[in-house]
Design an enzyme around this catalytic site. Structure first.
Site, short mmCIF file in Angstrom:
data_model
loop_
_atom_site.label_atom_id
_atom_site.label_comp_id
_atom_site.label_asym_id
_atom_site.label_seq_id
_atom_site.Cartn_x
_atom_site.Cartn_y
_atom_site.Cartn_z
N ARG B 16 0.74 -1.36 0.15
CA ARG B 16 -0.09 -0.04 -0.04
C ARG B 16 0.77 1.32 -0.10
NH1 ARG B 16 -0.70 4.73 2.65
NH2 ARG B 16 -0.38 3.51 4.63
N ASP B 17 1.51 1.52 1.18
CA ASP B 17 2.33 2.75 1.21
C ASP B 17 3.62 2.79 0.12
OD1 ASP B 17 2.67 5.22 2.15
OD2 ASP B 17 3.13 4.69 4.38
N HIS B 210 3.63 4.04 13.08
CA HIS B 210 3.93 4.25 11.62
C HIS B 210 5.15 5.30 11.46
CE1 HIS B 210 2.59 3.77 7.39
NE2 HIS B 210 3.19 5.21 7.29
N CYS B 243 10.37 9.78 -1.14
CA CYS B 243 9.91 11.25 -2.08
C CYS B 243 10.97 11.73 -3.11
CB CYS B 243 10.08 12.06 -0.72
SG CYS B 243 9.56 13.88 -0.88
N ASN B 252 9.13 4.46 4.01
CA ASN B 252 8.72 3.70 5.38
C ASN B 252 10.01 3.18 5.89
OD1 ASN B 252 5.69 3.57 5.71
ND2 ASN B 252 6.06 3.09 3.67
#
Lengths: 327, 327
Positions: B16-17, B210, B243, B252
């Protein structure tokens, strides 16, 4: 902002541990510029090189010139590494403030690293301390206890093994006993336990932490060391160095990221993280193609960041990015 | 070996992330293979994607197929992220075990991220909980409190601001309240303080951590969260994501490095770090050119390493390297 904690000394080891670990020999002029820039960014102690035979480490052939330059920087504490009496004598004569002696806990590592047994190295340390006591009483001697948390050759190292070597070092009369995770094996539970024991057994002689970031655990281990009361942490600008068989396996922990961790937690380091970028630029130019590590240099300081001493950052902060649906 | 601590759940958020943060769309077949391999390596909870409009996040267009596949893996806890009622309804109907709702502490981030004010998002959460209570009582709802430690847009976020949003979430009736360092701003002092407060104010509802690794502080913050008693930590294989404006600024924290940290400290995770390499190989093949982060994958496990549950590693360990005079 967090409440202020005790100040922490970042001992920069890039010019020694970083440069000795890469194949390129950094030109002396760039090295001097780099050391000046590191000091200008607020680093108060720098390990500027090693006194070792140039045939073994050509990267360190200019050590005398480097030490002379470093000693000319006002307020800088100038440290070097040396593995034997001959190197120590040269270092003392050059006028350094501090020498670090690498002393392995395991025979296997000692033989591979400096071609001496642990017992031979203990004898060498004793001679070095005797020389210092007799002729160079102002110089500080640190034992850097290597593979203190595990050894790439011998494997597991017990706490008792490490503490026995620390006891031998105390008995030799060194001033400080630091623990080094040479192999990047340490975990925070072990770090807390060993540094607490170091302090309880050796009091004032308990020294700093030297962590390699081989398995990415460096800053977590720093936090554990801080919990145990450690106030001197070694690091290398851009995590310079590393292990050529494993790309991405950086050497020392990254000075920029360490300085951010400490300052964000409220520990004054005296370092200006933005000014470290000037030093990093010298490194990037002098060592083209060499991997420079770390996150804070790329990401910049957080918006609203304040140093432990209340300073605002000296450079403007970059805008964040947003992509997808963030959590 | 350290004494065993409490077990810790690694909640894998790479599918997901990680995948939402990169431009390449991972082919569905590879995604299903990857998720199977992650589960086969022992990960017990995976956030497999988001229920969001495919026009906004084409990477997640296959979410229904992905969920169906994940639900067929025995024992796997299947989680998804969804920012609104419509997505939640679809997720409930698809049969997921858990949904995470991203709820920003600051209006600035909420507007940029999901085009809702914080108050509008609170209302949305209330409707989602009502729908769950009425029709899908078995599904767990977690509020992922975003920018809980600072905001790239608004800057400093106070503890009280974050706790106010947590209180609103508890009042909405979510089951768990997790704290997210969306912007990589957190430091360990802040992490310990906020998670301790979360637990003292919300007891059983206090959820996991997180952390983004934007400034390299991820594992240090994990250690701080563990100190505060947190037992669920999100991470992403290979630190996937990041990023694009800042090369090296990973997204993450890295699952491989996290699993090593936890197991080395004595926290059983059920993960086989060597088998994570099989999952990573799928990723490398499906996403050519994409940066894969982390140290443990490259460096391997230490010689003599033992998992928290007493297992020995399943693969042979690489030899260490020695260069220069090590400390």
């Amino acid at each position: 902002m967090n409440s202020p904690g005790p100040g922490v000394l970042i001992s920069e080891v890039g010019p020694r541990d970083g440069l000795q670990s890469i194949r390129t020999v950094m030109p002396t002029a760039a090295k001097l510029q780099w050391i000046s820039a590191l000091a200008a960014a607020g680093l108060r102690e720098i390990e500027v090189g090693s006194f070792v035979p140039p045939r073994l480490l050509p990267q360190m052939a200019d050590i005398r010139e480097v030490v002379t330059h470093a000693l000319s920087i006002p307020g800088l504490h100038v440290a070097v590494l040396t593995p034997n009496l001959r190197g120590a004598q040269s270092a003392f004569e050059a006028g350094v403030h501090k020498i670090t002696l690498p002393v392995s806990v395991t025979n296997e590592h000692a033989m591979a690293n400096i071609r001496k047994t642990t017992q031979q190295m203990i004898d060498e340390v004793r001679s070095i301390v005797a020389l210092r006591d007799a002729q160079f009483p102002a110089v500080l001697i640190e034992a850097g206890v290597s593979v203190a948390f595990g050894c790439t050759i011998a494997g597991v190292v017990t706490d008792d093994q490490t503490m026995r070597m620390c006891a031998a070092m105390a008995e030799c009369g060194v001033d400080e006993i630091g623990l080094s995770d040479t192999s990047g094996y340490a975990n925070p539970v072990q770090v807390r336990r060993l540094f607490r024991r170091l302090q309880s057994e050796f009091g004032e002689k308990a020294g700093g932490a030297h962590f390699h970031n081989t398995r990415g655990q460096g800053l977590a281990n720093v936090l554990a060391a801080l919990d145990a009361g450690v106030t001197t942490i070694d690091s290398s600008q851009a995590g310079l160095g590393g292990c050529p068989y494993a790309p991405g396996a950086t050497g020392n922990i990254v000075t920029e990221d360490l300085a951010f961790l400490l300052e964000a937690m409220g520990h004054d380091t005296g370092v200006d993280i933005d000014r470290l970028a000037d030093a990093r630029a010298i490194l990037a130019q002098a060592l083209p193609g060499e991997a420079l590590y770390g996150h804070v240099h790329d990401a910049g300081l957080p918006k609203g960041f304040i140093y432990a001493d209340g300073r605002a950052p000296s450079a403007p902060q970059p805008e964040g990015c947003l992509l997808g649906v963030a959590q």
